[in-house]
Design an enzyme around this catalytic site. Sequence first.
Site, PDB file in Angstrom:
ATOM      1  N   GLY A 197      -1.068  18.358   6.708  1.00 38.18           N
ATOM      2  CA  GLY A 197       0.228  18.571   6.066  1.00 38.18           C
ATOM      3  C   GLY A 197       1.192  17.410   6.126  1.00 38.18           C
ATOM      4  N   HIS A 272     -13.257   3.157  -8.912  1.00 37.81           N
ATOM      5  CA  HIS A 272     -13.895   4.449  -9.160  1.00 37.81           C
ATOM      6  C   HIS A 272     -12.814   5.524  -9.193  1.00 37.81           C
ATOM      7  CE1 HIS A 272     -13.177   5.190  -4.883  1.00 37.81           C
ATOM      8  NE2 HIS A 272     -13.797   4.042  -4.629  1.00 37.81           N
ATOM      9  N   ARG A 352      -1.901  -2.800  -2.726  1.00 35.11           N
ATOM     10  CA  ARG A 352      -3.077  -3.234  -1.979  1.00 35.11           C
ATOM     11  C   ARG A 352      -4.266  -2.724  -2.773  1.00 35.11           C
ATOM     12  NH1 ARG A 352      -7.566  -0.138   0.090  1.00 35.11           N
ATOM     13  NH2 ARG A 352      -8.426  -1.160   1.909  1.00 35.11           N
ATOM     14  N   ASP A 354      -7.940  -1.688  -3.334  1.00 40.32           N
ATOM     15  CA  ASP A 354      -9.145  -1.229  -2.670  1.00 40.32           C
ATOM     16  C   ASP A 354     -10.356  -1.962  -3.251  1.00 40.32           C
ATOM     17  OD1 ASP A 354     -10.418   0.735  -0.867  1.00 40.32           O
ATOM     18  OD2 ASP A 354     -11.249   1.567  -2.708  1.00 40.32           O
ATOM     19  N   GLU A 383      -8.364  -6.006  -0.613  1.00 40.03           N
ATOM     20  CA  GLU A 383      -9.262  -5.683   0.491  1.00 40.03           C
ATOM     21  C   GLU A 383     -10.503  -6.558   0.379  1.00 40.03           C
ATOM     22  OE1 GLU A 383     -11.889  -1.994   2.372  1.00 40.03           O
ATOM     23  OE2 GLU A 383     -11.315  -1.977   0.253  1.00 40.03           O
ATOM     24  N   ASP A 457     -10.754   2.451   8.141  1.00 41.94           N
ATOM     25  CA  ASP A 457     -12.191   2.186   8.038  1.00 41.94           C
ATOM     26  C   ASP A 457     -12.794   1.658   9.341  1.00 41.94           C
ATOM     27  OD1 ASP A 457     -12.594   2.916   5.343  1.00 41.94           O
ATOM     28  OD2 ASP A 457     -11.792   1.011   4.661  1.00 41.94           O
ATOM     29  N   ARG A 529      -8.693   8.889  12.296  1.00 39.65           N
ATOM     30  CA  ARG A 529      -7.681   9.404  11.379  1.00 39.65           C
ATOM     31  C   ARG A 529      -7.012  10.649  11.954  1.00 39.65           C
ATOM     32  NH1 ARG A 529     -11.097   8.849   5.637  1.00 39.65           N
ATOM     33  NH2 ARG A 529     -11.637   6.637   5.901  1.00 39.65           N
TER      34      ARG A 529
END
Length: 657
Positions: A197, A272, A352, A354, A383, A457, A529
């Site tokens: 949330g 993508h 930024r 990806d 990146e 990552d 995360r």
Amino acid sequence: MKKESVIFNSRDGRFKKPTGAIRSGDVLELRIYVHSDLDPLGVRVFFLYDRHTQPALYEMDPAGTGAADGSYIQYETSFPVYDTGLYWYYFQIETGKGIINVGRDGGTGCMITGSPMSWQQTVYKREYQVPEWLQGGIIYHIFVDRFSRSAGYDELKERLKLAPTANSPERHLHHIWGQQPDYKPVNGRIMNNDFYGGDLQGIISRLDYLKKLGVTCIYLSPIFRAYSNHKYDTMDYMEIDPSFGTEDDFRELCEKAGGMGMRVILDGVFAHTGSDSVYFDREHRFGGGAYGDPESSYRDWYFFHPDGTYDTWWGIDTLPKLNKEDPGYRRFICGEDGVARKWLRAGASGWRLDVADELPVDFLEELTEAVKDEKPDALVLGEVWEDASSKVAYGQRKNYFEGNKLDSVMNYPLRQGIIDFVRGGHPGLLVGTVEQLQENYPPEVTSCLMNILGTHDTQRIITALAGQIPPGNASMDWMASAALSARERSEGRRLLKIASALQMTLPGVPCIYYGDETGMEGYRDPFNRGCFPWNDPDEDLVGWYRRLSMIRREHYVYRSGGYRTVQAIEGLYAFQRFLTEGDRERLEKGNMPADGGSFSYASVITAANCGGSAEELHLTGSWCDLLTGRVLCGNTSVLPGELMILEEAPGDILGQE
């Protein structure tokens, strides 16, 4: 001492001028010393433009002896270089016994070899200026769902409602903030459909915290509508995900952050989309998507095969690969009313990008042009996980730094160098990385590098520094149960203080991954995360980061200052940041930073001993340790585990007492 037959150092102004990357039109001066024992008859340099097949050949002129004892003959040449991009060069010496080729030995020295390894020369011409507002600042990377939430459970659960499909089951909200993220696969697939949330209003409520931390730029993980918690499977680029809030919430965040001296940049995921999206619509949620309609206006955005299959990003069927060559897709992203401009108009200060290496060069040029046309001081940062100056991907040399594409990149090589040194005491990789990037990157790029210790990552940095190294067959269950022991955590906190000091004082802009400043632990996704521990932050670590940010903010050399290695021996690494000639010229002309402020213009040395024995640091002049207040001069012992940030004593810094 072994006698060297040939001496050349591409990072030393005695041998190459200018050092580092050069601007288009600069005259390049090269000088090499050849030992008289070789009986040289002539020296030439082979200089190959990366886009050509045949090198240019420049004869070098003898210019006297290159050593006090007359044992070396000095050869030199100079020539202008115009075309932007990469060049490669090596030397050839003609002797009475034949031809000798001289190339790079992998470091700064020379190697006589039949097939020489060439030195790299980057040439650039800035078409767009890098954003000055980023230089000297601090970036804070927020994974939005896990940072801070503003609403109650029932409201948050309502925001997550999305009709489930066969491939996109119902999403769920954790009752307790801080529970471990879901990691077990469902029917063999990781769904990333659990939420906590965190939202944009939650970030707004924490702006005071970020301001006190010294943050000047907030980098948000993707915020556009998507099925997953990570949002890299974009459903609609034109809409903020309802679980995060609304476009008005985003505008409010940018406005309030801006009023506190902080910018906001967004994650651009343009390689993508999600399969569950307006554009692809594999789940038949929207109608008119490319998957089920050969006549769809989005059909040419993707790569379909006669058997009905489609190209995916790294084999993940929920991430159909985009055709960046399609004119319609390009207009959608880069056009006058496209994605890039829309969110800049809404308040963002940059993007930024990806997986930037998956974006074709001409697409990247078009995207950058659109961004800079809309907002000239916006940031375009890519990146890239390697040395980005010579990056080749998909058979294409990217030439990111010619001046019309990326402003800068994420500095993944630095992360590994810092871990290698802080955890193991070996400075070689870190020193080599910093010096290589200084040589290959234009200074404007270097001053805007995103210096990371952790990202969504990677492992959490405290885990990488003090945790167990996962075995090669480490399972998700192993990573879920692994945690630092009390002893490991104490050691990790100590090492994190050193690592963060290096991150904050090396060239570039430090990027704090949310919660690293509180010592959050975790191995790779999804354990890196977790939720920010607002109820139990490590106040000592947070205070340390605030202290470093104050030192950084108060010293001009951290904006665009030069770098040199002071000492690098086993255990000890020391480097100096100092005003460059360009800095001095700007300051003497009164060209002060636009953000104002009171700066020290002194040089600063960072020294860290990550070895097991005391080492001598050789200082010239007087220096004050900003961490302890001690004044040091001459040879100074740096104890194991000791960190120093040394400011030069007041003196003739800008030509004035």
